[in-house]
Every structure is written in C-alpha cells, then in structure tokens.
Enzyme design. Structure first.
Site, PDB file in Angstrom:
ATOM      1  CB  CYS A  10      -0.951   0.025   1.171  1.00  0.00           C
ATOM      2  SG  CYS A  10      -1.743  -1.531   1.527  1.00  0.00           S
ATOM      3  NE  ARG A  32       1.200  -9.300   5.358  1.00  0.00           N
ATOM      4  CZ  ARG A  32      -0.061  -9.154   5.002  1.00  0.00           C
ATOM      5  NH1 ARG A  32      -0.988  -9.920   5.537  1.00  0.00           N
ATOM      6  NH2 ARG A  32      -0.417  -8.245   4.106  1.00  0.00           N
ATOM      7  CD  GLN A  40      -1.144  -8.524  -0.597  1.00  0.00           C
ATOM      8  OE1 GLN A  40      -0.667  -7.445  -0.924  1.00  0.00           O
ATOM      9  NE2 GLN A  40      -1.879  -8.686   0.481  1.00  0.00           N
ATOM     10  CG  ASP A  99      -2.167  -5.060  -3.279  1.00  0.00           C
ATOM     11  OD1 ASP A  99      -3.389  -4.866  -3.144  1.00  0.00           O
ATOM     12  OD2 ASP A  99      -1.310  -4.652  -2.476  1.00  0.00           O
ATOM     13  CG  HIS A 133      -3.123   0.232  -3.582  1.00  0.00           C
ATOM     14  ND1 HIS A 133      -2.071  -0.636  -3.719  1.00  0.00           N
ATOM     15  CD2 HIS A 133      -3.594   0.075  -2.318  1.00  0.00           C
ATOM     16  CE1 HIS A 133      -1.907  -1.286  -2.580  1.00  0.00           C
ATOM     17  NE2 HIS A 133      -2.812  -0.873  -1.712  1.00  0.00           N
ATOM     18  CE  LYS A 191     -13.331  -5.689   6.780  1.00  0.00           C
ATOM     19  NZ  LYS A 191     -12.358  -6.668   7.207  1.00  0.00           N
ATOM     20  CG  HIS A 199      -6.247  -0.538   0.302  1.00  0.00           C
ATOM     21  ND1 HIS A 199      -4.928  -0.447   0.638  1.00  0.00           N
ATOM     22  CD2 HIS A 199      -6.827   0.585   0.766  1.00  0.00           C
ATOM     23  CE1 HIS A 199      -4.716   0.690   1.293  1.00  0.00           C
ATOM     24  NE2 HIS A 199      -5.851   1.339   1.378  1.00  0.00           N
TER      25      HIS A 199
HETATM   26 ZN   LIG Z   1      -3.358  -1.751   0.068  1.00  0.00          ZN
END
Ligand SMILES: [Zn+2]
Ligand SMILES: [Zn+2]
Length: 600
Positions: free
Chosen positions: A289, A318, A336, A338, A340, A419, A466
């Site tokens: 992010c 992680r 991910q 991912d 944004h 969310k 996100h």
């Molecule tokens: Zn994010």
C-alpha cells in the site's frame, strides 16, 4: 482465548438464551455426552470446557497421557451406550458459592476456576445421569436425541489457549441431525485428505518447502505453470479494464514504515534487515500500500486524471510464527494480486461496481461460488460521517447494480473505511475467504499525503480502494489444487497432453505428433519409455494429465491419435488436426471441463 461458543460454559443463569440453533445445540449436548463417557472410563480425569464448533464439538480434559485411537473407540462405544439410556438433560440453578463448593467436592478445579471468575449470584448446571456440568445450555431434551456422531481425533491444547497454563487433552468429534448429513461430512473429510494441496503438491511436482526457508515455497516447473497462467489471466483481464501495472521495491527503509504506521503497529510481523555500512534499517515489505502512493504522487494529479488504477504483483513477507505455517495457506512469503485505485469520492460507487463484476468473472472461470459481506463503520473511526455515508451508500448501490445478495456486518469495517469481504465455496462445500475490497477514506491518503487538484482548483484527498481478488497466488493455488483435486482445467494444467506410442515401432510417429503439439503451443510430453502401455496410461492418469494420446499403426497411417480425456474410460480416435483445433478452442475459452474427444 475463549471464543464465543466457549462462552456457553461461562454465561450466567437468568440470562435469556439467544435463539438456539439445532446443530450447535446438538453438538454441544454431544460434547457433554462425551465428557460423561470419558469420566466413566477414566475417573481420574478432570473436565475443562467443551463447546460446539464449526461442524462439530470438542471437550478438553486434564489427563497425564494423551488419548489413543483405542481410547476414542471405547469412549465412542460408551457414548452410544449412554445415548441408548435416553438420559434427560436437566437444568438446575444454584447459588454461585454453593456451586463452587459442589465442584470442589467433585474434584473439578477448572469448573471452580471458571466459577470464581463469574460475577453473579446464581449459575446454571446441567445434569444427565451422574454427570453434572456448569453450563448455560441450551441442550437437547435427552441423550437419546444424539444419534449421528463420531469422534474424530485428539490433540494437546492449553487451558484457555495460553502456553502459560497446563496442557490438556482435547477430543474432537462431529454430530449431525441425520445419518445422510453425517455420512456426507465424513466423505468430505476423507475427500479433503485426498485433496490436501500439500500432498498433491508433492505428487504432482508443483512446489515444495525446505527448512532453509520456512513458509516460502520453492515453485517447481509444474507449479510455476500455474503461477504463470494465473498471472497471464489476471494481466489480460486488468489490461482490458484500464489498470496500469507497477512494481515497487521489496526492501524498504524503515522511514517509510514509520510514516505509514506499520513500524509502530506491525513491527513484530516484519522482517528487518540492518544495512551495516549505511547504518540504516530496512524492512521487507509486508504489504504494497504505502509504496504505491510514491507512484501516484510523482506528479500533480488533476480531478480529470482519476481514477488511476495501479495493479501490482507484489511479493510480500510477513513474519508468521513457524508453528503456524501451513502449506501454501499460511506462508511467510507470498505474492498478492494487489491493486490500489485512486479515485474521487463520487467515483467510488462505479469503481466498486466494476470490481464486483471483475470478482464474479474471475471466480466464475474456476467454478468458485462467491458470497459477500459488507462491513460498515465501526464506533472508533477516522473521517467524517458524510464521507462514510457516501462510501457506504456507494457499496450498497454497487451491490444492487450487480444484483448481489449480501450479509451486513454492522460495525465490522476498518477504522479508515468500509469494506466488502468475499468468501468462495469450493466443490466440497468448504468456505474460503479470498477477496477483500477496502475503501480507504483517510488512512493512506492522509498519512501518505495523496492529493489531486479538484475542479474548484483546490487540492483534495483522493479515496484509495485497496483490493486483491486471488488474495495471494500461493493461497489461491492451494485452494484451486484442492478444489480441482489436482485435475486442473486444460488451460491451467502443467502438462496438457501426453503422447504414448504403443511400442518402439511407432516412436517416430509419436515424436512427430509430440512435435506438432509443441509447435501449436501445447504443453505436451512424450512418454516413449520402454514400459508397458497400460502402465504408462495409468501414470498419465495418476498425474492427472488432461489428455492422453495413444498412437500405433492405424493412427500412424491416418495421422490420427486415440485420445483419452482424464477421468474417462473411453478413447476417441481423432485426426491430430482436429484434436489440435478442439484443444485450442478449449484452452482459448478457459473451459473448466475437458471437451475434446467426449462425443466420439
Ligand atoms: Zn493496500
Ligand atoms: Zn455445556
């Protein structure tokens, strides 16, 4: 930690029971029945707690040695005997002090400990035959109502989940309202074992793990095909929807994490790297992010530039405790899918509408059925009520625009925005949480100072959405492997076709067919080993190769192949050209089923 089901044993008398569901009630009663049988067979055992859980129940006992499989059989037989006696579950209320003395006399220290932590004058007990438990209930009328159950396993478990407390012995079991339900569940358990992605990952040469890097998969060539095909799928779909792909560094100075708040709140989960010469601390990114804001912020953005959709195949780390690592489901390193999305507040709704469409399209390709949960503002939140109203209304409207039914999780949103969480159901009816779409009204925009110049010439904060749809490639591949039991659709399959010449004599024709398949872009293997044909056909089936092509004299003469789809008993003789055309269509449409050679 005591979860809400365990609370059943801790709740007080006089409180109204929440509407009891038949299954949890049955399962909780079965836990009591099991405890009764255990205390009869092992009189020295102390009872702790026994809640209903998803699909079953457990009960914890203090006992020096673990339960053996033979013990479980004896206990189960004892339970059936007690069920036959049809003992009524009788509720009684007792003053707390009296209950403490009662359980002290019975030598049940865990019950005494629970009672001492209860702040109420009266508690309730449930009795069936000679067994008495501190319990809120409710229960079934009598033990005779407990008919369809099975004990499954036993394991160690700490009292109240804390390593500082004594280790207890837990027995898990399952209970159902009908025999069909029980049988179906036991079949599902068996099937899940066969489909375990860790087992199939080894057998199908997809991935492996080594102690030199716990929780980080070594992708083998077969597994890498899955990763590449999924990436290709995702990229093609996102390109068509106006996403731009970026890639940000994995190793990042801790200054960024201080700014984003991760250093303060998430440090324990991050891997730190000291760079000695420069005396700086870096971290492996646990998420993508904050870095995406650097790409956003590299130039002045106008309201006309929005929305900007940045996707990233972000490799994250992680620091999960090694004891919690589980195959590809729980890892330390993952990638991910991912993205944004930087947009104006008035664009949130249409962006969410598009995202929900994308989610349905992607999961539909794999035959995974999604269900949706919309989580709204929690009591402690950032941002104004007006911002939240607009964002939440946008999510509701987007759901309606997609004709989706959904559960409402009131107050379950993040402190920075509402969310949508999305679960999928696989072929075994198991639920997996996959996608999350989070509307970030303030956190990233404020902390990382994102801006755009609005139509009134004033700088404003964009909303950041996100979202990840596969979640991570690792976890998604684990779920797909179990969902398909390793028999992937042809477009995903590591090897799509195997060519088997019936004997040495036709090896050359076999090579020619193999070469044609390869030239057509098919992932094909030639198995011309000096082994019996039957053995090689079985091997192709074991490896779950979608198509096995057997070629001999007749096939060589007519430029055909005897095509057998995986899982089919029959073969169809097809011209190689026709097979290739059929296969190209099947792969091109990303069909979830095998279509070539089915009718012939
Ligand atoms: Zn994010
Ligand atoms: Zn109970």
């Amino acid at each position: 930690m005591i979860n809400s089901e365990e609370d059943r044993h801790l709740k007080l008398a006089g409180e109204a029971d929440c509407a009891p569901e038949p299954l949890p009630t049955l399962r909780h009663s079965t836990a009591h029945l099991m405890a009764q049988a255990v205390t009869q067979i092992f009189p020295e055992v102390k009872v702790a707690i026994g809640p209903a859980i998803e699909d079953g129940f457990y009960y914890d006992f203090a006992k020096p040695a673990p339960f053996t499989p033979e013990d479980l059989e004896r206990i189960e037989a004892g339970m059936r005997e007690l069920a036959k006696q049809d003992l009524a579950f009788v509720r009684e209320e007792m003053a707390r002090d009296k209950a403490i003395r009662f359980f002290e006399e019975r030598g049940e220290p865990f019950k005494v400990e629970i009672l001492r932590s209860i702040d109420a004058p009266t508690v309730s007990l449930y009795r069936q035959g000679d067994f008495v438990d501190l319990c809120r209930g409710p229960h079934v009328a009598s033990t005779g109502a407990i008919r369809f159950f099975k004990l499954l396993s036993s394991s160690g478990a700490y009292w109240r989940g804390s390593e500082k407390n004594p280790m207890l012995q837990r027995i898990y079991g399952t209970a159902w309202l009908t025999k069909e339900d029980l049988d179906k569940y036991l079949w599902r358990l068996e099937e899940a074992k066969k489909r375990d992605h860790r087992k199939l990952g080894r057998e199908l040469d997809l991935f492996e793990f080594h102690d030199i890097s716990p929780g980080a998969p070594f992708w083998l060539p077969g597994g890498m095909v899955l990763v590449r095909e999924l990436e290709k799928y995702a990229r093609a779909s996102l390109d068509a929807r106006g996403y731009q792909e970026i890639s940000t560094p994995m190793l990042v100075n801790k200054k960024l994490w201080e700014k984003s708040g991760h250093w303060q709140l998430y440090q324990a989960n991050m891997f730190k790297v000291e760079v000695e010469v420069e005396e700086e601390t870096f971290c492996l990114k646990p998420m993508n992010c904050p870095e995406s804001t650097y790409v956003y912020g590299r130039t002045v953005r106008s309201y006309r530039d929005l929305p900007i959709r940045y996707s990233e195949m972000g490799r994250c780390h992680r620091n999960e405790r090694s004891g919690t690592l589980t195959g590809l489901i729980r890892v330390r390193q993952f990638t991910q899918d991912d993205a944004h999305i930087y947009c104006r507040p008035d664009q949130v709704q249409s962006e969410i509408t598009d995202l929900l469409d994308l989610v349905r399209e992607w999961y539909g390709t794999f035959g995974l059925r999604p269900s949706y949960r919309l989580a709204t503002r929690p009591p402690d939140k950032l941002g104004t009520d007006q911002q939240w109203d607009q964002a939440e209304d946008g999510l509701h409207e987007a759901m309606r625009a997609n004709n989706l039914t959904y559960d409402l999780d009131k107050g379950g949103g993040a402190f920075y925005g509402p969310k949508i969480d999305i679960d999928v159901e696989d072929t075994l009816g198991r639920q997996w949480q996959l996608a999350t779409i989070q509307v970030d009204l303030t956190m990233l925009p404020e902390r990382m100072q994102c801006e755009y110049i609005d139509s009134d010439g004033q700088p404003k904060r964009p909303v950041v959405i996100h979202r990840a749809i596969f979640g991570s490639y690792e976890r998604f591949i684990a779920i797909l492997t179990e969902h398909f039991a390793g028999a992937f659709p042809t477009w995903l399959a590591p090897v799509q076709a195997r060519v088997l010449p019936v004997s040495e004599k036709f090896a050359e024709y076999g090579r020619a067919v193999h070469a044609r398949l390869r030239a057509a872009g098919i992932r094909a293997h030639l198995d011309d080993r000096n082994e019996k044909l039957g053995y090689r056909i079985r091997e192709a089936q074991v490896h779950k190769v979608p198509y096995t092509l057997v070629v001999g004299e007749r096939e060589a003469q007519h430029e055909t192949a005897s095509v057998r789809p995986h899982g089919s008993e029959k073969s169809a003789v097809l011209p190689v050209t026709e097979f290739l055309e059929g296969l190209a269509a099947e792969i091109g449409s990303r069909s979830a089923t095998l279509t070539v050679g089915r009718s012939g």
